[in-house]
Scaffold this motif. Structure first.
Motif, short mmCIF file in Angstrom:
data_model
loop_
_atom_site.label_atom_id
_atom_site.label_comp_id
_atom_site.label_asym_id
_atom_site.label_seq_id
_atom_site.Cartn_x
_atom_site.Cartn_y
_atom_site.Cartn_z
N LEU A 163 0.85 -1.19 0.00
CA LEU A 163 0.00 0.00 0.00
C LEU A 163 0.88 1.24 0.00
O LEU A 163 1.69 1.43 0.92
CB LEU A 163 -0.92 0.01 1.23
N THR A 165 0.71 5.35 -0.15
CA THR A 165 -0.31 6.37 0.09
C THR A 165 0.26 7.78 -0.05
O THR A 165 1.45 8.00 0.12
CB THR A 165 -0.92 6.18 1.48
N LEU A 173 -6.71 8.51 4.02
CA LEU A 173 -6.45 7.76 2.79
C LEU A 173 -5.74 6.44 3.07
O LEU A 173 -5.93 5.46 2.33
CB LEU A 173 -5.64 8.62 1.82
N GLU A 174 -4.94 6.38 4.11
CA GLU A 174 -4.36 5.09 4.51
C GLU A 174 -5.45 4.12 4.93
O GLU A 174 -5.40 2.93 4.62
CB GLU A 174 -3.36 5.31 5.65
N LYS A 177 -7.24 2.03 2.24
CA LYS A 177 -6.55 0.84 1.75
C LYS A 177 -6.39 -0.22 2.84
O LYS A 177 -6.58 -1.41 2.59
CB LYS A 177 -5.18 1.23 1.19
N PRO A 192 3.98 5.00 3.61
CA PRO A 192 3.32 6.30 3.58
C PRO A 192 4.18 7.34 2.88
O PRO A 192 5.39 7.16 2.67
CB PRO A 192 3.14 6.64 5.07
N THR A 243 -2.03 5.49 -4.51
CA THR A 243 -2.68 6.76 -4.77
C THR A 243 -1.60 7.83 -4.86
O THR A 243 -0.78 7.96 -3.95
CB THR A 243 -3.68 7.13 -3.66
#
Length: 513
Positions: A163, A165, A173-174, A177, A192, A243
Motif C-alpha cells: 500500500l 499512500t 487515505l491510509e 486501503k 506512507p 494513490t
C-alpha cells in the motif's frame, strides 16, 4: 484582501511529538538496517521537527518477509470474517477515541485546517466499520445446473498487499486501503508519503492494542524512489494499491509488469465543474469554492477547471472571486482558518510557479501569490484566473493547490468538449436544472465519478476511481473486496459425466469393425 485567522504568524506545536519516527516490522518498532534517515518538516515554519527512518531495499525485504510469514503461518487469513470484523471495529473505536489528537497531529504535519482534519479522522474510523460490516455480509455466487452440476465461488485473500499512500489527508487515505486489505484476510506493508509520516506512525499502536497479530501490519517509511520502488518490485508482493500523481503511476505500472502484479491506482485529476445558465448559481458557487479550496486545494477530485455558460459567466466570475478574496488563510490550528499551509516547501514552489504561469494565461481575479500577512510558511492565497484558454497550462495540468481556472462556453457541445479536453478523467461536477441535460452530460463526460448539483459527497459503497490518466481500476465497496481477493470457481458434478473417450482401444476396434 485575504483575511487572516490571527494577527501574527502562529505555530502550534502539539505536545508529545516524537523526535524520531521508526518503521514497524513484525510487531516491533525498528530503524533502517543501514541507519538511513530523512528530515520531516512542519509546513507552517518549514523547520525540522523529527527525523524518520528511511527505508531501503533491505528494510522492505524484512517487512515483506514478516508479512508473508504472518500470511502463511499466522491466524489472520484463516480467521472467520466475524472474528476479523471484531478487530476492525476495535480499530475504529480507537480512532474515534483519539479523534482530537489525530486531527491535531494531522494538521501539524500537513497544514490542513483543523476543522477539516477532524472530519478526516472520523472518516477513517468509518472506513474500518464499513469494511467490517461488508466482509461479514459478503456472499458469493452459486449456480446450479439441475441434475448435472453445482458451481460456486470461493473467495480467498491473495497475500501481501503493498500500500503506497499520498500526503494529502494521509491518515484517512491510509484507512481506505488498510481497512479492505485487512478485512479480506491479507497482510500488508504500508509505505506512507515521506512528507507526512507522523499520523501513519500511529497505526502501529492502534493495531497492536486492537489485537491484530504481529506481522499482519508492517510500515516502512522512506522515499518513493527507494522504499516505494523496492515494494513495487518485490516478487513476494502480488498486489499494489497506489494513490498519487500520474507520472509515478506510470513508473509503478512498468515496474509491476515483470511480476504481473495486481494494480489499483488512483492518480491525478483536473476535474471540470460545469455551470449552466439555468443552475442555482449561489449553490454552484458555494460548491465550486469548497471543491477547489477545501483541503488547501490539495485534493485529487478538486474541480479546478470551472466551465461557465456565457449568459451567467461575468456574474459567476464576480461573485466567485469576491468570495475567494474573503477566504480565511492562516494558522492551520485556528478553527477560523479555511485554507492553511501547503504541505512542503517543494510543493509550495511548484504551486507558486503555476500561479506565475497563470498570470500570463488568464485574467487574475483573486489571490496571485503569498498573502501579505503570512511572510513565512507554505501559504498561497486562493487564486482565481478567468478567461483561460483550453490550451493553457493552468487548464491542462494538475496544480494540486488553491488555484482555479474559469473558462466560458456557449453550447452544451462546447461544454462537453472542454470538459473532456484533458488527459485526466477522475471527477466531474455538473450544475443544471435540466434533467435530460444532466443525465446526457453525465453519460458522455470522461470521468470516473460525476456529481450532479453537488460537491464531492461519496457513499462508501460506490466505486472510486478514474479513467484515462486518472487511474487504473476502482476501489470502494465490493470492488475493494474484489481487488484484495482471488475468486476461485469450484465446479461439482452431481451425476454421471459423459466425456469423450480419447485413446480408448476397445472403442476404436469396434468402430473399425
Amino acid at each position: 484582501m485575504t483575511t487572516s485567522s490571527s494577527t501574527a504568524l502562529g505555530r502550534h506545536v502539539p505536545e508529545g511529538l516524537p523526535s524520531h519516527i521508526q518503521h514497524y516490522i513484525g510487531g516491533e518498532f525498528v530503524d533502517s538496517l543501514g541507519g538511513q534517515t530523512f528530515d520531516v518538516l512542519d509546513p507552517v515554519s518549514n523547520s525540522t521537527y523529527a527525523t524518520a527512518a528511511a527505508g531501503q531495499q533491505e528494510d522492505v525485504d524484512r517487512a515483506v518477509t514478516a508479512a508473508r510469514k504472518a500470511f502463511l503461518d499466522g491466524p489472520w487469513p484463516t480467521m472467520k470474517p466475524r472474528e476479523r470484523a471484531r478487530v476492525l471495529n476495535r480499530i475504529a473505536d480507537a480512532v474515534e477515541a483519539q479523534e482530537a489528537r489525530l486531527a491535531e497531529l494531522e494538521t501539524f504535519d500537513t497544514g490542513l485546517p483543523i476543522t477539516q482534519a477532524k472530519g478526516q479522522a472520523l472518516r477513517a474510523a468509518e472506513n474500518f466499520r464499513f469494511f467490517a460490516d461488508l466482509v461479514v455480509a459478503q456472499f458469493d455466487d452459486a449456480m446450479k445446473v439441475p441434475g448435472s452440476q453445482l458451481n460456486y465461488v470461493n473467495r480467498k485473500p491473495i497475500g501481501v498487499a503493498g500500500l503506497i499512500t499520498p500526503w494529502n489527508t494521509p491518515f484517512m487515505l491510509e484507512s481506505w486501503k488498510l481497512a479492505p486489505a485487512l478485512a479480506t484476510g491479507n497482510t500488508v506493508v504500508l509505505k506512507p508519503a515521506e512528507f507526512t509520516p507522523l499520523s501513519a506512525s500511529l497505526w502501529a499502536q492502534i493495531f497492536r492494542d486492537a489485537g491484530l497479530p504481529d506481522g499482519v501490519f508492517n510500515l516502512v517509511n522512506g522515499l518513493g524512489e527507494e522504499a516505494g520502488d523496492a515494494l513495487v518490485k518485490h516478487p513476494d508482493v502480488p498486489l499494489i494499491s497506489f494513490t498519487g500523481e500520474t507520472t509515478t503511476g506510470q513508473t509503478i505500472f512498468r515496474n509491476a509488469a515483470a511480476n504481473l502484479k495486481g494494480l489499483s491506482m488512483e492518480l491525478g485529476g483536473k476535474s471540470p465543474c460545469v455551470v449552466f445558465a439555468d443552475a442555482d448559481l449561489d449553490a454552484a458557487i458555494d460548491s465550486a469554492l469548497f471543491g477547489v479550496f477545501s483541503l488547501n486545494g490539495e485534493r485529487c477530485t478538486a474541480g479546478s477547471r470551472i466551465l461557465v455558460e456565457r449568459p451567467v459567466y461575468e456574474e459567476f466570475c464576480g461573485k466567485f472571486a469576491a468570495r475567494a478574496r474573503n477566504i480565511v488563510v492562516g494558522d492551520p490550528h485556528d478553527p477560523k482558518t479555511e485554507v492553511g499551509a501547503l504541505v512542503h516547501p517543494v510543493h509550495f514552489e511548484k504551486v507558486a510557479s503555476y500561479v506565475e504561469v497563470g498570470k500570463t494565461e488568464g485574467r487574475l481575479l483573486a489571490g496571485g501569490g503569498r498573502p501579505e500577512h503570512l511572510p513565512e510558511g507554505n501559504y498561497i492565497a486562493p487564486t482565481v484566473f478567468a478567461d483561460v484558454s483550453p490550451e493553457a497550462r493552468i487548464f491542462q495540468e494538475e496544480i494540486f493547490g488553491p488555484v482555479v481556472a474559469i473558462t466560458p462556453f456557449d453550447t452544451d457541445a462546447e461544454a462537453l468538449e472542454l470538459a473532456n479536453n484533458t488527459r485526466y478523467g477522475l471527477a466531474a461536477y455538473i450544475w443544471t436544472q435540466d434533467l435530460t441535460r444532466a443525465h446526457t452530460f453525465s453519460q458522455n463526460v470522461e470521468a470516473g465519478m460525476v456529481w450532479l448539483n453537488s460537491h464531492n459527497v461519496r457513499d462508501l459503497r460506490t466505486p472510486f476511481g478514474g479513467v484515462k490518466a486518472s487511474g487504473l481500476g476502482h476501489e470502494g465497496g465490493y470492488r475493494s473486496i474484489d481487488f484484495y481477493t482471488d475468486q476461485q470457481a469450484v465446479h461439482i458434478s452431481l451425476g454421471t459425466v459423459h466425456t469423450p473417450k480419447f485413446g480408448n482401444i476397445e472403442a476404436s476396434a469396434a468402430n473399425e469393425g
